[in-house]
Enzyme design. Structure first.
Site, PDB file in Angstrom:
ATOM      1  N   LYS A  23      15.976  61.876  68.300  1.00 23.23           N
ATOM      2  CA  LYS A  23      17.379  61.514  68.057  1.00 23.23           C
ATOM      3  C   LYS A  23      18.319  62.602  68.603  1.00 23.23           C
ATOM      4  O   LYS A  23      19.231  62.324  69.364  1.00 23.23           O
ATOM      5  CB  LYS A  23      17.646  61.315  66.550  1.00 23.23           C
ATOM      6  N   ARG A  36      20.526  56.418  55.836  1.00 20.38           N
ATOM      7  CA  ARG A  36      19.070  56.372  55.661  1.00 20.38           C
ATOM      8  C   ARG A  36      18.684  55.516  54.478  1.00 20.38           C
ATOM      9  O   ARG A  36      17.523  55.525  54.061  1.00 20.38           O
ATOM     10  CB  ARG A  36      18.510  57.777  55.452  1.00 20.38           C
ATOM     11  N   ARG A  80       8.680  72.159  68.193  1.00 18.02           N
ATOM     12  CA  ARG A  80      10.145  72.205  68.379  1.00 18.02           C
ATOM     13  C   ARG A  80      10.700  73.594  68.103  1.00 18.02           C
ATOM     14  O   ARG A  80      10.297  74.276  67.159  1.00 18.02           O
ATOM     15  CB  ARG A  80      10.836  71.209  67.454  1.00 18.02           C
ATOM     16  N   ARG A 117      12.690  75.481  62.610  1.00 22.38           N
ATOM     17  CA  ARG A 117      13.287  74.937  61.372  1.00 22.38           C
ATOM     18  C   ARG A 117      12.344  75.088  60.183  1.00 22.38           C
ATOM     19  O   ARG A 117      11.144  74.925  60.330  1.00 22.38           O
ATOM     20  CB  ARG A 117      13.601  73.451  61.590  1.00 22.38           C
ATOM     21  N   ARG A 129       8.286  64.018  55.234  1.00 24.03           N
ATOM     22  CA  ARG A 129       9.503  63.419  55.814  1.00 24.03           C
ATOM     23  C   ARG A 129       9.213  62.023  56.366  1.00 24.03           C
ATOM     24  O   ARG A 129      10.014  61.103  56.225  1.00 24.03           O
ATOM     25  CB  ARG A 129      10.058  64.330  56.916  1.00 24.03           C
TER      26      ARG A 129
HETATM   27  P1  AP5 Z   1      14.439  65.982  68.317  1.00 21.49           P
HETATM   28  O1  AP5 Z   1      15.352  65.403  69.331  1.00 21.49           O
HETATM   29  O2  AP5 Z   1      14.812  67.271  67.696  1.00 21.49           O
HETATM   30  O3  AP5 Z   1      14.063  64.874  67.205  1.00 21.49           O
HETATM   31  P2  AP5 Z   1      14.926  64.280  66.003  1.00 21.49           P
HETATM   32  O4  AP5 Z   1      14.626  62.812  65.947  1.00 21.49           O
HETATM   33  O5  AP5 Z   1      16.355  64.695  66.110  1.00 21.49           O
HETATM   34  O6  AP5 Z   1      14.170  64.971  64.817  1.00 21.49           O
HETATM   35  P3  AP5 Z   1      14.623  65.577  63.424  1.00 21.49           P
HETATM   36  O7  AP5 Z   1      13.428  66.301  62.899  1.00 21.49           O
HETATM   37  O8  AP5 Z   1      15.885  66.376  63.550  1.00 21.49           O
HETATM   38  O9  AP5 Z   1      14.854  64.320  62.558  1.00 21.49           O
HETATM   39  P4  AP5 Z   1      14.807  64.268  61.030  1.00 21.49           P
HETATM   40  O10 AP5 Z   1      15.384  62.917  60.800  1.00 21.49           O
HETATM   41  O11 AP5 Z   1      13.511  64.547  60.405  1.00 21.49           O
HETATM   42  O12 AP5 Z   1      15.693  65.530  60.618  1.00 21.49           O
HETATM   43  P5  AP5 Z   1      17.204  65.688  60.172  1.00 21.49           P
HETATM   44  O13 AP5 Z   1      17.664  66.998  60.613  1.00 21.49           O
HETATM   45  O14 AP5 Z   1      18.007  64.499  60.522  1.00 21.49           O
HETATM   46  O15 AP5 Z   1      13.005  66.124  69.021  1.00 21.49           O
HETATM   47  C1  AP5 Z   1      11.916  66.697  68.344  1.00 21.49           C
HETATM   48  C2  AP5 Z   1      11.072  67.537  69.334  1.00 21.49           C
HETATM   49  O16 AP5 Z   1      10.476  66.665  70.303  1.00 21.49           O
HETATM   50  C3  AP5 Z   1      11.878  68.562  70.130  1.00 21.49           C
HETATM   51  O17 AP5 Z   1      11.103  69.709  70.315  1.00 21.49           O
HETATM   52  C4  AP5 Z   1      12.149  67.874  71.489  1.00 21.49           C
HETATM   53  O18 AP5 Z   1      12.264  68.800  72.546  1.00 21.49           O
HETATM   54  C5  AP5 Z   1      10.898  66.995  71.633  1.00 21.49           C
HETATM   55  N1  AP5 Z   1      11.198  65.733  72.314  1.00 21.49           N
HETATM   56  C6  AP5 Z   1      12.256  64.910  72.078  1.00 21.49           C
HETATM   57  N2  AP5 Z   1      12.177  63.819  72.874  1.00 21.49           N
HETATM   58  C7  AP5 Z   1      11.030  63.953  73.601  1.00 21.49           C
HETATM   59  C8  AP5 Z   1      10.381  63.140  74.582  1.00 21.49           C
HETATM   60  N3  AP5 Z   1      10.898  61.963  74.953  1.00 21.49           N
HETATM   61  N4  AP5 Z   1       9.193  63.564  75.096  1.00 21.49           N
HETATM   62  C9  AP5 Z   1       8.647  64.755  74.685  1.00 21.49           C
HETATM   63  N5  AP5 Z   1       9.225  65.578  73.767  1.00 21.49           N
HETATM   64  C10 AP5 Z   1      10.403  65.174  73.227  1.00 21.49           C
HETATM   65  O19 AP5 Z   1      17.040  65.682  58.563  1.00 21.49           O
HETATM   66  C11 AP5 Z   1      16.402  66.746  57.912  1.00 21.49           C
HETATM   67  C12 AP5 Z   1      16.409  66.513  56.414  1.00 21.49           C
HETATM   68  O20 AP5 Z   1      17.773  66.443  55.953  1.00 21.49           O
HETATM   69  C13 AP5 Z   1      15.775  65.197  55.944  1.00 21.49           C
HETATM   70  O21 AP5 Z   1      14.385  65.330  55.783  1.00 21.49           O
HETATM   71  C14 AP5 Z   1      16.512  64.979  54.607  1.00 21.49           C
HETATM   72  O22 AP5 Z   1      15.963  65.802  53.592  1.00 21.49           O
HETATM   73  C15 AP5 Z   1      17.918  65.482  54.919  1.00 21.49           C
HETATM   74  N6  AP5 Z   1      18.788  64.396  55.402  1.00 21.49           N
HETATM   75  C16 AP5 Z   1      19.203  64.180  56.671  1.00 21.49           C
HETATM   76  N7  AP5 Z   1      19.974  63.078  56.745  1.00 21.49           N
HETATM   77  C17 AP5 Z   1      20.071  62.592  55.477  1.00 21.49           C
HETATM   78  C18 AP5 Z   1      20.714  61.458  54.894  1.00 21.49           C
HETATM   79  N8  AP5 Z   1      21.422  60.576  55.631  1.00 21.49           N
HETATM   80  N9  AP5 Z   1      20.568  61.266  53.566  1.00 21.49           N
HETATM   81  C19 AP5 Z   1      19.865  62.112  52.799  1.00 21.49           C
HETATM   82  N10 AP5 Z   1      19.214  63.200  53.287  1.00 21.49           N
HETATM   83  C20 AP5 Z   1      19.308  63.432  54.617  1.00 21.49           C
END
Ligand code: AP5
Length: 214
Positions: free
Chosen positions: A10, A86, A121, A150, A161
């Site tokens: 994402k 979410r 990552r 992270r 997660r």
């Molecule tokens: P990356 O682009 O960083 O992936 P991402 O989908 O953004 O992953 P996140 O881990 O940030 O998502 P998440 O939903 O778990 O975390 P968030 O911060 O939102 O890519 C990942 C890796 O893969 C990178 O190294 C990249 O280089 C590589 N990559 C990407 N694309 C690639 C490709 N095509 N090919 C090869 N490699 C690739 O949330 C964290 C926490 O916050 C949650 O667990 C929850 O506790 C809380 N939270 C967040 N939002 C909410 C909400 N709405 N409500 C309640 N709690 C929430």
């Protein structure tokens, strides 16, 4: 809106989308991490849930996202919401505040790939750019030396997660069914972007909007 499992890409796609379409990227996870870094009470509470891979309570998340969506830049340029909503209740709150998306992109990636992506990552605290030790390595030694990991990017935590994601995703997808587009996120970063770019170009054309191509 862009949605998908942890590490489905994402944030990576949002970097590319905002660069081309000049939208304001609003990532719920980034807003929460900013609260943690600022040492606020909300940040302290949020971290307890994030450590367990659970959703942070709506009392913290909903207003945080609403406030960011209400800023002048989001209103002027348009927004790209990442990782929100979410749950059904978060989607309902958003609608109540009058924020309706034009499109809902769901990145689909098999689970075995997600774990590898999470563990490799790294983030650049200076530019905010997302790297992967294998798939998107840092361009210079200087960047490599300052990359951070992270706190929830371990194999154990990503499984928690994923469990949370799997139990909520259907509810959210069903709300935006009419606007949903599924994209194969297992391809390379550029291939995934090519698919999203083509979807967004058609949408912009249909709606008579302009993109600010760079
Ligand atoms: P990356 O682009 O960083 O992936 P991402 O989908 O953004 O992953 P996140 O881990 O940030 O998502 P998440 O939903 O778990 O975390 P968030 O911060 O939102 O890519 C990942 C890796 O893969 C990178 O190294 C990249 O280089 C590589 N990559 C990407 N694309 C690639 C490709 N095509 N090919 C090869 N490699 C690739 O949330 C964290 C926490 O916050 C949650 O667990 C929850 O506790 C809380 N939270 C967040 N939002 C909410 C909400 N709405 N409500 C309640 N709690 C929430």
């Amino acid at each position: 809106m862009i949605s998908g499992a942890p590490a489905s890409g994402k944030g990576t796609q949002c970097e590319l989308i905002t660069k081309k379409y000049d939208l304001v990227h609003i990532a719920a996870g980034d807003l929460l991490r900013a609260e943690i870094d600022a040492g606020t009470e909300n940040g302290r509470l949020a971290k307890e849930y994030m450590e367990k891979g659970q959703l942070v309570p709506n009392e913290i998340v909903v207003m945080m996202v609403k406030d960011r969506l209400s800023q002048p830049d989001s209103k002027e340029k348009g927004w790209l919401l990442d990782g929100y909503p979410r749950s059904e209740s978060q989607a309902t709150a958003l609608k109540k505040f009058g924020f309706d998306p034009d499109i809902f992109i769901l990145l689909e990636v098999p689970e075995e790939i997600l774990v590898e992506r999470v563990v490799g990552r790294r983030l650049d605290p200076v530019t905010g750019k997302i790297y992967h030790l294998t798939y998107s390595p840092p361009e210079t030694e200087e960047i490599a030396g300052r990359l951070t990991h992270r706190f929830d990017d371990t194999e154990e935590k990503v499984k928690l997660r994923l469990k949370t994601h799997n139990s909520n995703v259907k509810d959210v997808v069903s709300i935006y069914e009419d606007l949903s587009v599924k994209v194969d996120g297992s391809l390379s970063k550029q291939e995934v972007f090519a698919e999203i770019d083509s979807i967004l170009s058609s949408l912009f054309e249909k709606k008579g909007m302009t993109s600010h191509s760079v």
